[in-house]
Design a protein around this motif. Structure first.
Motif, PDB file in Angstrom:
ATOM      1  N   GLY A 140      -2.692  13.549   4.340  1.00 11.72           N
ATOM      2  CA  GLY A 140      -1.847  13.419   3.159  1.00 11.72           C
ATOM      3  C   GLY A 140      -2.319  12.287   2.261  1.00 11.72           C
ATOM      4  O   GLY A 140      -3.455  11.827   2.353  1.00 11.72           O
ATOM      5  N   ARG A 141      -1.421  11.817   1.418  1.00 11.57           N
ATOM      6  CA  ARG A 141      -1.754  10.755   0.471  1.00 11.57           C
ATOM      7  C   ARG A 141      -1.904   9.425   1.200  1.00 11.57           C
ATOM      8  O   ARG A 141      -1.197   9.148   2.157  1.00 11.57           O
ATOM      9  CB  ARG A 141      -0.648  10.607  -0.578  1.00 11.57           C
ATOM     10  N   CYS A 142      -2.802   8.617   0.677  1.00 10.18           N
ATOM     11  CA  CYS A 142      -3.010   7.298   1.284  1.00 10.18           C
ATOM     12  C   CYS A 142      -2.009   6.290   0.749  1.00 10.18           C
ATOM     13  O   CYS A 142      -1.639   5.353   1.441  1.00 10.18           O
ATOM     14  CB  CYS A 142      -4.434   6.811   1.014  1.00 10.18           C
ATOM     15  N   GLY A 143      -1.543   6.459  -0.459  1.00 12.32           N
ATOM     16  CA  GLY A 143      -0.600   5.511  -1.048  1.00 12.32           C
ATOM     17  C   GLY A 143      -1.322   4.397  -1.777  1.00 12.32           C
ATOM     18  O   GLY A 143      -2.537   4.446  -1.993  1.00 12.32           O
ATOM     19  N   GLY A 144      -0.563   3.356  -2.146  1.00 13.68           N
ATOM     20  CA  GLY A 144      -1.151   2.227  -2.863  1.00 13.68           C
ATOM     21  C   GLY A 144      -2.231   1.534  -2.055  1.00 13.68           C
ATOM     22  O   GLY A 144      -2.390   1.775  -0.855  1.00 13.68           O
ATOM     23  N   LEU A 145      -2.951   0.644  -2.713  1.00 14.48           N
ATOM     24  CA  LEU A 145      -4.101   0.000  -2.090  1.00 14.48           C
ATOM     25  C   LEU A 145      -3.713  -0.869  -0.895  1.00 14.48           C
ATOM     26  O   LEU A 145      -4.392  -0.877   0.126  1.00 14.48           O
ATOM     27  CB  LEU A 145      -4.824  -0.843  -3.150  1.00 14.48           C
ATOM     28  N   TYR A 146      -2.604  -1.602  -1.019  1.00 14.26           N
ATOM     29  CA  TYR A 146      -2.225  -2.567   0.015  1.00 14.26           C
ATOM     30  C   TYR A 146      -1.034  -2.090   0.834  1.00 14.26           C
ATOM     31  O   TYR A 146      -0.171  -1.372   0.330  1.00 14.26           O
ATOM     32  CB  TYR A 146      -1.916  -3.919  -0.625  1.00 14.26           C
ATOM     33  N   GLY A 147      -0.986  -2.547   2.100  1.00 20.16           N
ATOM     34  CA  GLY A 147       0.042  -2.019   2.991  1.00 20.16           C
ATOM     35  C   GLY A 147       0.890  -3.032   3.738  1.00 20.16           C
ATOM     36  O   GLY A 147       1.768  -2.646   4.507  1.00 20.16           O
ATOM     37  N   PHE A 148       0.650  -4.326   3.559  1.00 16.54           N
ATOM     38  CA  PHE A 148       1.416  -5.332   4.311  1.00 16.54           C
ATOM     39  C   PHE A 148       2.481  -5.942   3.417  1.00 16.54           C
ATOM     40  O   PHE A 148       2.161  -6.610   2.451  1.00 16.54           O
ATOM     41  CB  PHE A 148       0.490  -6.438   4.809  1.00 16.54           C
ATOM     42  N   ALA A 149       3.762  -5.663   3.700  1.00 19.62           N
ATOM     43  CA  ALA A 149       4.319  -4.990   4.872  1.00 19.62           C
ATOM     44  C   ALA A 149       4.870  -3.628   4.457  1.00 19.62           C
ATOM     45  O   ALA A 149       4.982  -3.333   3.274  1.00 19.62           O
ATOM     46  CB  ALA A 149       5.428  -5.843   5.465  1.00 19.62           C
ATOM     47  N   SER A 150       5.219  -2.817   5.439  1.00 24.98           N
ATOM     48  CA  SER A 150       5.662  -1.452   5.198  1.00 24.98           C
ATOM     49  C   SER A 150       7.060  -1.381   4.581  1.00 24.98           C
ATOM     50  O   SER A 150       8.036  -1.841   5.164  1.00 24.98           O
ATOM     51  CB  SER A 150       5.659  -0.672   6.516  1.00 24.98           C
ATOM     52  N   SER A 151       7.123  -0.778   3.393  1.00 23.67           N
ATOM     53  CA  SER A 151       8.423  -0.573   2.735  1.00 23.67           C
ATOM     54  C   SER A 151       9.244   0.474   3.469  1.00 23.67           C
ATOM     55  O   SER A 151      10.470   0.378   3.529  1.00 23.67           O
ATOM     56  CB  SER A 151       8.215  -0.144   1.282  1.00 23.67           C
ATOM     57  N   HIS A 152       8.578   1.505   4.006  1.00 22.50           N
ATOM     58  CA  HIS A 152       9.293   2.530   4.774  1.00 22.50           C
ATOM     59  C   HIS A 152      10.031   1.884   5.947  1.00 22.50           C
ATOM     60  O   HIS A 152      11.202   2.177   6.189  1.00 22.50           O
ATOM     61  CB  HIS A 152       8.317   3.594   5.306  1.00 22.50           C
TER      62      HIS A 152
END
Length: 197
Positions: free
Chosen positions: A107-119
């Motif tokens: 699926g989609r990778c999402g925005g560039l950065y991931g720290f921290a998870s909004s989900h």
């Protein structure tokens, strides 16, 4: 100072190894199911049921609960997406070229950065706030923790978050829920004092 840097690098290395291991458990038939489970729209029936049940048990005070949920998600989401992701600039696994051909990304990778998870922050925040605010009033609310865990885990399965992103997101969500709970209780109490004067 150098020791602190080494410790942070070591924690990152452990986090990445755990991610690679967890992300390795996937099956083609499960990919679209997990992808749907990570989508907010999939859970609309659950949200509508919660709204109905909360309103049904106490229509007059339900707006305090809804306001608290909204405040929790606002704090959690803005802390993670608005502040932490652009501040720490930790690449999502699916954006990190080191993992090309190694990790499973569906699926989609999402925005560039991931720290921290909004989900993780939003779902855990919702679960903690409702369990705190409606303790003893609404049965089966503890199942919301399972919902939060499931949604959070989909992020690792899909290759868009490291375990530390999830863990810290969950802590942010928990803090947001407690702040909101305290705020709602305090404001409600102060308003009642003024009305009863």
């Amino acid at each position: 100072m150098a020791g602190d840097f080494t410790m942070i690098e070591q924690i990152k290395a452990w986090d990445e190894r755990l991610f690679i291991w967890l992300n390795g458990f996937h099956w083609d038939w499960l990919d679209p199911v997990v992808y749907r489970a990570t989508e907010t729209s999939t859970w609309i029936p659950l949200y509508l049921l919660l709204i109905y049940l909360i309103y049904k048990i106490d229509p007059k005070n339900s707006w305090w609960v809804f306001g608290g949920v909204a405040l929790t998600i606002l704090i959690a989401d803005q802390s993670t997406s608005g502040f932490m992701k652009p501040f720490f600039e930790r690449l999502r696994p699916c954006h990190d070229p080191r993992w090309d051909g190694i990790i499973h990304n569906y699926g989609r990778c999402g925005g560039l950065y991931g720290f921290a998870s909004s989900h993780a922050a939003n779902t855990v925040g919702l679960a903690v706030f409702l369990n705190r605010k409606l303790k003893g009033k609404l049965p089966y609310l503890r199942w919301l923790y399972l919902y939060a865990f499931l949604v959070s885990y989909t992020r690792i399965y899909l290759g868009v978050h490291y375990p530390a992103d999830i863990l810290i997101g969950a802590l942010i969500g928990t803090m947001a829920a407690w702040i909101s709970w305290f705020f709602v209780v305090f404001v409600k109490r102060e308003l009642l004092k003024k009305i009863l004067r």
